[in-house]
Design an enzyme around this catalytic site. Structure first.
Site, PDB file in Angstrom:
ATOM      1  N   ASP A   1       0.854  -1.302   0.094  1.00 18.88           N
ATOM      2  CA  ASP A   1       0.100   0.191  -0.014  1.00 18.88           C
ATOM      3  C   ASP A   1       0.791   1.485   0.088  1.00 18.88           C
ATOM      4  OD1 ASP A   1      -2.784  -1.042   1.521  1.00 18.88           O
ATOM      5  OD2 ASP A   1      -1.769  -2.044   0.362  1.00 18.88           O
TER       6      ASP A   1
ATOM      7  N   GLU B   1      -3.765  -6.770  13.395  1.00 15.85           N
ATOM      8  CA  GLU B   1      -3.382  -6.700  11.775  1.00 15.85           C
ATOM      9  C   GLU B   1      -1.988  -6.269  11.849  1.00 15.85           C
ATOM     10  OE1 GLU B   1      -4.541  -4.135   7.756  1.00 15.85           O
ATOM     11  OE2 GLU B   1      -5.222  -3.412   9.812  1.00 15.85           O
TER      12      GLU B   1
END
Length: 765
Positions: free
Chosen positions: A507, A735
């Site tokens: 990302d 995460e």
């Protein structure tokens, strides 16, 4: 706790197939009933709801079972029916015979508790609950995250026939258990039990009434017929669906833990239409043998120890339970999805809906990412394959069945309206030029090494693997031979500090400040080297021509060529190359359109970009090490190990951070509302690759052998220790983790690739 139970036996296929439409075309038919119990009394389960004041020592429990037909569910090819995409030429789905999931498991994973449903139009079952306090309580149904949300997770899940989950919320402990008994023409019986108890030690008022709502629904087809006793108590539901044929669900009466009937009970039953499962919450606003459950729990623990050997390695019981929960939540997150994706070809004006497709896949997070992600799935299967190779083969086949004729696999699988309801609109459309790291080759490499990929299976996969490799090798090629470039980077914008590269999976990891066709992306080049190696291995096993893949493998593994294209001498590490400026920052400037508006963060380029290596030392720099491309005697290997161990760069007491503290973009926001993601936090998947690589170099003859072994041991202790501590304190795998405190961050529970901690504990790479 005692058992109110529900048993469901799959009857012989047959009977009526007429769909029951109680509202608009395609509506699901919901049948629900409600049960109230008095203070201290156990509750009920089934197609109903229960209200009670939980008291110590007893609880509400129940069971139900379901069965469904077998058959082949290899998945359908992901082919769009609109402009811009060609139909597949591969002649239908792989048709790999189902493993245990062919008979169903916990394959609907969006709800906190839902029944087995691995079919496009399956019988749908599930649970909602409501704690009735003075303030308006929240009706709980789907997996969510955020302040005040329930804490939940599987304690044990064998991926097939047994699972136990705990849900905790404001003084309430709900335990859900399921058990499958094989047999019959449609897979056998399913039993469920729900136990409600006060959560000990919370100090929360336990006098609040609890309502449990159980529902049974058909998905736009089939029939449901309630059978009611005494005008209110639902005794059973019979009906038929396309996949199951005729079925019967029986609801046993609730009992206390001693088997006695409750002193107080009233029942309520609702028959209504719902336009979709994702709107069901709004619409609603036996005895299962303890000995049998205990036997399955013990069998799970024995199998877990036989597979991973954590007790033999000296891990404490609490650490073993942590690892069991990590595996169980990954397996419990395996879901079946069916529907159409929204796809857009490179030169098409508008997106189109794909053909209907089905997918069996694990998901990263049931609360926040309840859908399939291509690069996540390769990491998921590294763990799943150790536990159940047949299930892993089935999942890989489903993913490859989503391929278009060109060889493209969309990186996010958002199939159907129910899935799209959970995704921000800007992420729904999948664009055909965008790739994703081909991590499925990692999983396939492991299956090959374990001799768990039979030749007939490989023969069915090979045409798709070949097409996928060719698509990647051609569409993602760079401007120079053996160079590669991720397509689909964000376009430059005054609000973006560094245009994202979402297709890379990393990302916001820093890339060249000004995207161009001359970029060279190091991580993609390394992924292609891995893919070429695995393709060569598969081709050789099948007697297919392997030399083209071996040639590519040799080229991409050539250390001298790798250095010429990607070694940044000033950085002292491997790096991307592109049109780049180091002097880029976000600054507050007056809004151009409205001078009266508050100042906004905009990108300021203080020095013009030029072709050069990108000054970002981090995960991307490690890829030649992570995917084991460097020779053990490479002069660059000690420099990478220096950066890896440096606390100024990547080393932390909690694992390797994603970006060096010395990087200009370390922990920098990408926009005013876009906090750092891959710019400092510790990510488990890359740390797992680092452990795997360090163990590899520790086993190879070379000058860095002893050093690699020391770093491996230190990094493993840091990573495993921190994940266990965070799980102990919060109840979740996360995460990613803070590189400064080790605290869990991002979505939770995140039992996708963060569950790789189990393999790190077991030292299985």
């Amino acid at each position: 706790a005692g058992g109110h139970g529900v048993r469901h036996r799959g009857a012989r296929a047959g009977g009526g197939r007429a769909a029951e439409h109680r509202a608009a075309h395609g509506a699901r038919v919901l049948r629900a009933r409600r049960h109230r119990g008095g203070r201290g009394e156990p509750g009920a389960a089934g197609t109903m709801a229960l209200a009670r004041r939980p008291q110590g020592g007893d609880g509400a429990s129940g069971r139900w079972g379901s069965s469904r037909g077998g058959g082949s569910h290899g998945g359908r090819m992901g082919v769009s029916g609109g402009r811009g995409f060609r139909s597949t030429v591969y002649g239908g789905p792989l048709g790999i015979k189902d493993g245990p999931y062919g008979q169903g498991s916990s394959c609907r994973n969006q709800g906190l508790f839902q029944g087995p449903a691995r079919a496009p139009r399956a019988l749908v079952t599930g649970l909602m609950w409501l704690q009735q306090r003075e303030a308006a309580g929240a009706l709980r149904h789907t997996c969510e995250q955020g302040e005040g949300q329930p804490r939940y997770g599987w304690l044990q899940h064998d991926g097939d026939a047994f699972g136990a989950q705990e849900i905790r919320e404001r003084g309430l402990l709900l335990r859900t258990e399921f058990l499958k008994r094989p047999g019959g023409e449609h897979g056998g019986d399913w039993s469920w039990r729900i136990t409600a108890l006060p959560d000990p030690g919370t100090g929360t008022d336990t006098d609040a009434l609890l309502s449990l709502f159980f529902y049974v629904a058909t998905d736009g087809q089939g029939t449901l017929q309630p059978h009611v006793e005494d005008g209110a108590r639902l005794a059973s539901v019979t009906g038929s669906t396309e996949e199951l044929g005729s079925f019967n669900i029986s609801f046993l009466k609730p009992t206390t833990e001693t088997g006695a009937e409750p002193k107080y009970a009233s029942y309520h039953y609702l028959d209504a239409a719902s336009p979709g499962l994702h709107l069901l919450t709004e619409l609603v606003r036996g005895s299962l043998s303890n000995a049998e459950l205990a036997a399955h729990a013990a069998a799970f623990e024995r199998r877990f120890e036989d597979t991973f050997g954590l007790a033999r390695k000296g891990f404490a019981p609490a650490q073993q339970r942590f690892a069991q929960a990590a595996l169980s939540n990954l397996l419990g997150g395996v879901g079946y999805f069916h529907g159409r994706s929204v796809l857009q070809a490179e030169h098409a004006e508008e997106p189109v809906l794909s053909a209907e497709a089905e997918l069996l896949t694990a998901v990263p997070s049931r609360s926040f990412f309840p859908r399939g992600f291509l690069w996540d799935e390769g990491f998921h299967q590294l763990l799943v394959a150790r536990w159940d190779a047949a299930l892993s083969r089935d999942v890989l086949a489903h993913w490859l069945d989503l391929m278009t004729a060109e060889g493209w696999i969309p990186r996010e699988q958002i199939l159907g309206e129910e899935a799209r309801a959970r995704v921000p609109p800007e992420f729904v459309v999948q664009r055909s030029g965008s790739a994703n790291p081909p991590t499925l080759f990692l999983a396939l490499q492991q299956l090959l090494a374990a001799d768990a990929a039979p030749l007939p299976y490989l023969q069915r996969l090979y045409p798709r693997l070949r097409a996928w490799f060719h698509w990647l090798n051609s569409t993602q090629a760079g401007a120079l031979p053996t160079a590669f470039r991720w397509r689909g980077r964000d376009a430059p914008h005054e609000r973006l500090l560094n245009p994202k590269t979402l297709p890379s999976g990393l990302d916001d990891y820093p890339r060249a400040s000004h995207p161009s066709a001359d970029e060279r992306h190091l991580d993609l080049r390394c992924w292609m080297a891995l893919a070429a190696r695995v393709m060569g291995d598969v081709a050789e096993r099948l007697g297919e021509p392997a030399e083209p893949y071996r040639h590519t493998q040799r080229q991409l593994g050539d250390n001298a060529l790798l250095e010429r294209l990607h070694w940044a001498e000033r950085l002292g590490a491997f790096a991307d190359y592109g049109n780049h400026s180091e002097a880029v920052a976000l600054e507050r400037r007056p809004a151009r359109a409205d001078p009266a508006a508050p100042p906004q963060l905009v990108r300021v380029v203080r020095r013009a970009p030029r072709p050069q290596f990108v000054d970002a030392l981090g995960y991307v720099s490690l890829f030649p090490l992570l995917l084991q491309l460097l020779q053990p005697d490479s002069p660059r290997l000690p420099l990478l190990l220096d950066a890896l161990r440096s606390e100024q760069h990547l080393w932390t007491p909690f694992g390797l951070r994603s970006l060096s503290r010395a990087s200009p973009l370390y922990m920098q926001r990408n926009t005013e509302h876009d906090p750092p993601y891959w710019r400092g936090p510790v990510w488990v998947n890359v740390n797992y690759l680092a452990l795997r690589a360090l163990q590899h170099y520790a086993a190879q003859a070379g000058p860095q052998r002893a050093r690699a072994a020391r770093l491996y041991a230190e990094l493993r202790d840091n990573l495993v220790g921190n994940l266990f501590r965070q799980y102990r304190d919060s109840g979740y795998l996360w995460e990613h983790y803070s590189d400064s405190t080790g605290r869990g961050q991002g979505s939770h529970p995140f039992t996708g690739w963060s569950a790789l901690v189990v393999l790190a504990m077991a030292e299985q790479y």
